[in-house]
Design a protein around this motif. Structure first.
Motif, mmCIF file in Angstrom:
data_model
loop_
_atom_site.group_PDB
_atom_site.id
_atom_site.type_symbol
_atom_site.label_atom_id
_atom_site.label_comp_id
_atom_site.label_asym_id
_atom_site.label_seq_id
_atom_site.Cartn_x
_atom_site.Cartn_y
_atom_site.Cartn_z
ATOM 1 N N GLN A 158 -3.427 0.465 129.418
ATOM 2 C CA GLN A 158 -3.701 0.429 127.983
ATOM 3 C C GLN A 158 -4.292 1.748 127.492
ATOM 4 O OE1 GLN A 158 -6.132 -3.040 127.350
ATOM 5 N NE2 GLN A 158 -4.378 -4.392 127.458
ATOM 6 N N LEU A 159 -3.752 2.848 127.986
ATOM 7 C CA LEU A 159 -4.232 4.162 127.579
ATOM 8 C C LEU A 159 -3.474 4.634 126.349
ATOM 9 C CD1 LEU A 159 -4.415 5.840 131.084
ATOM 10 C CD2 LEU A 159 -6.301 4.933 129.728
ATOM 11 N N PRO A 160 -4.151 5.314 125.433
ATOM 12 C CA PRO A 160 -3.439 5.852 124.269
ATOM 13 C C PRO A 160 -2.359 6.820 124.720
ATOM 14 C CG PRO A 160 -5.808 5.996 123.972
ATOM 15 C CD PRO A 160 -5.573 5.567 125.391
ATOM 16 N N GLU A 161 -1.295 6.868 123.966
ATOM 17 C CA GLU A 161 -0.136 7.670 124.341
ATOM 18 C C GLU A 161 -0.063 8.992 123.595
ATOM 19 O OE1 GLU A 161 3.293 5.097 123.980
ATOM 20 O OE2 GLU A 161 1.968 3.420 124.345
ATOM 21 N N GLY A 162 -1.050 9.315 122.792
ATOM 22 C CA GLY A 162 -1.018 10.546 122.017
ATOM 23 C C GLY A 162 -0.423 10.322 120.645
ATOM 24 N N CYS A 194 -4.037 3.005 117.701
ATOM 25 C CA CYS A 194 -5.227 2.805 118.533
ATOM 26 C C CYS A 194 -6.499 3.181 117.771
ATOM 27 C CB CYS A 194 -5.128 3.623 119.815
ATOM 28 S SG CYS A 194 -3.793 3.084 120.900
ATOM 29 N N GLN A 195 -6.455 4.264 117.014
ATOM 30 C CA GLN A 195 -7.629 4.670 116.236
ATOM 31 C C GLN A 195 -7.996 3.596 115.212
ATOM 32 O OE1 GLN A 195 -6.126 8.433 114.825
ATOM 33 N NE2 GLN A 195 -7.345 9.569 116.328
ATOM 34 N N ARG A 196 -6.992 3.065 114.529
ATOM 35 C CA ARG A 196 -7.234 2.004 113.550
ATOM 36 C C ARG A 196 -7.808 0.777 114.244
ATOM 37 N NH1 ARG A 196 -2.376 0.282 112.661
ATOM 38 N NH2 ARG A 196 -1.775 2.129 111.491
ATOM 39 N N HIS A 197 -7.221 0.439 115.375
ATOM 40 C CA HIS A 197 -7.648 -0.752 116.103
ATOM 41 C C HIS A 197 -9.080 -0.595 116.606
ATOM 42 C CE1 HIS A 197 -6.450 -4.559 117.853
ATOM 43 N NE2 HIS A 197 -7.092 -4.214 118.963
ATOM 44 N N LEU A 198 -9.407 0.565 117.170
ATOM 45 C CA LEU A 198 -10.760 0.787 117.679
ATOM 46 C C LEU A 198 -11.795 0.821 116.555
ATOM 47 C CD1 LEU A 198 -10.091 3.371 120.501
ATOM 48 C CD2 LEU A 198 -10.831 0.999 120.752
ATOM 49 N N ALA A 199 -11.439 1.405 115.424
ATOM 50 C CA ALA A 199 -12.376 1.438 114.291
ATOM 51 C C ALA A 199 -12.682 0.025 113.808
ATOM 52 C CB ALA A 199 -11.792 2.279 113.159
#
Length: 151
Positions: A111-115, A122-127
């Protein structure tokens, strides 16, 4: 307890958003079975996160004056977050752009970000996750909805 008189609300844009989704489905969804693209999954994730924020605001305003209704809105907000979690996972399980290759099982587990631009979801989800963790218990977030609960 005196309350201030209700102000005149701005025009309600939710019906327009609903109509836009219905229109999008009607003109853009293929008849043949085709996997959803990452772009579509990203857009759906953004939509659910925005809807989560709207329900969060309604729940915060409603709960102090109508506890039962507020409880239902909070439950709905939780279910939306669960749906956003699934969309985020579906995004990372979708075929890679350009190559069409599916990610490996190890890549899915990591589940690593892919760039960029994949990192945007991922940024939206983590925020949003930071806000969700403040407002929900782990039991709330993992609770399956069976229809047999108090909601």
């Amino acid at each position: 307890m005196p309350t201030e008189p209700p102000h005149e609300p701005a025009p309600d844009f939710v019906p327009f958003a609903t109509a836009a989704l219905d229109f999008h489905r009607a003109i853009n969804m293929p008849v043949a079975p085709v996997a959803a693209s990452r772009v579509e999954l990203d857009s759906l994730h953004a939509h659910l996160v925005a809807l989560y924020g709207l329900l969060d605001a309604h729940a915060a305003r409603t709960t102090p004056v109508a506890a039962a209704e507020g409880d239902r809105l909070r439950a709905c907000r939780t279910r939306l977050w669960q749906a956003a979690e699934h969309l985020h996972a579906a995004f990372h399980a979708a075929p890679q752009p350009g190559t069409g290759r599916l990610p490996t099982r190890e890549a899915c587990r990591a589940q690593l970000p892919e760039g960029a631009p994949e990192l945007t979801v991922c940024q939206r989800h983590l925020a949003t996750t930071a806000r969700v963790r403040r407002d929900h218990t782990p039991a709330d977030l993992r609770d399956p909805f069976t229809g047999l609960t108090r909601h």
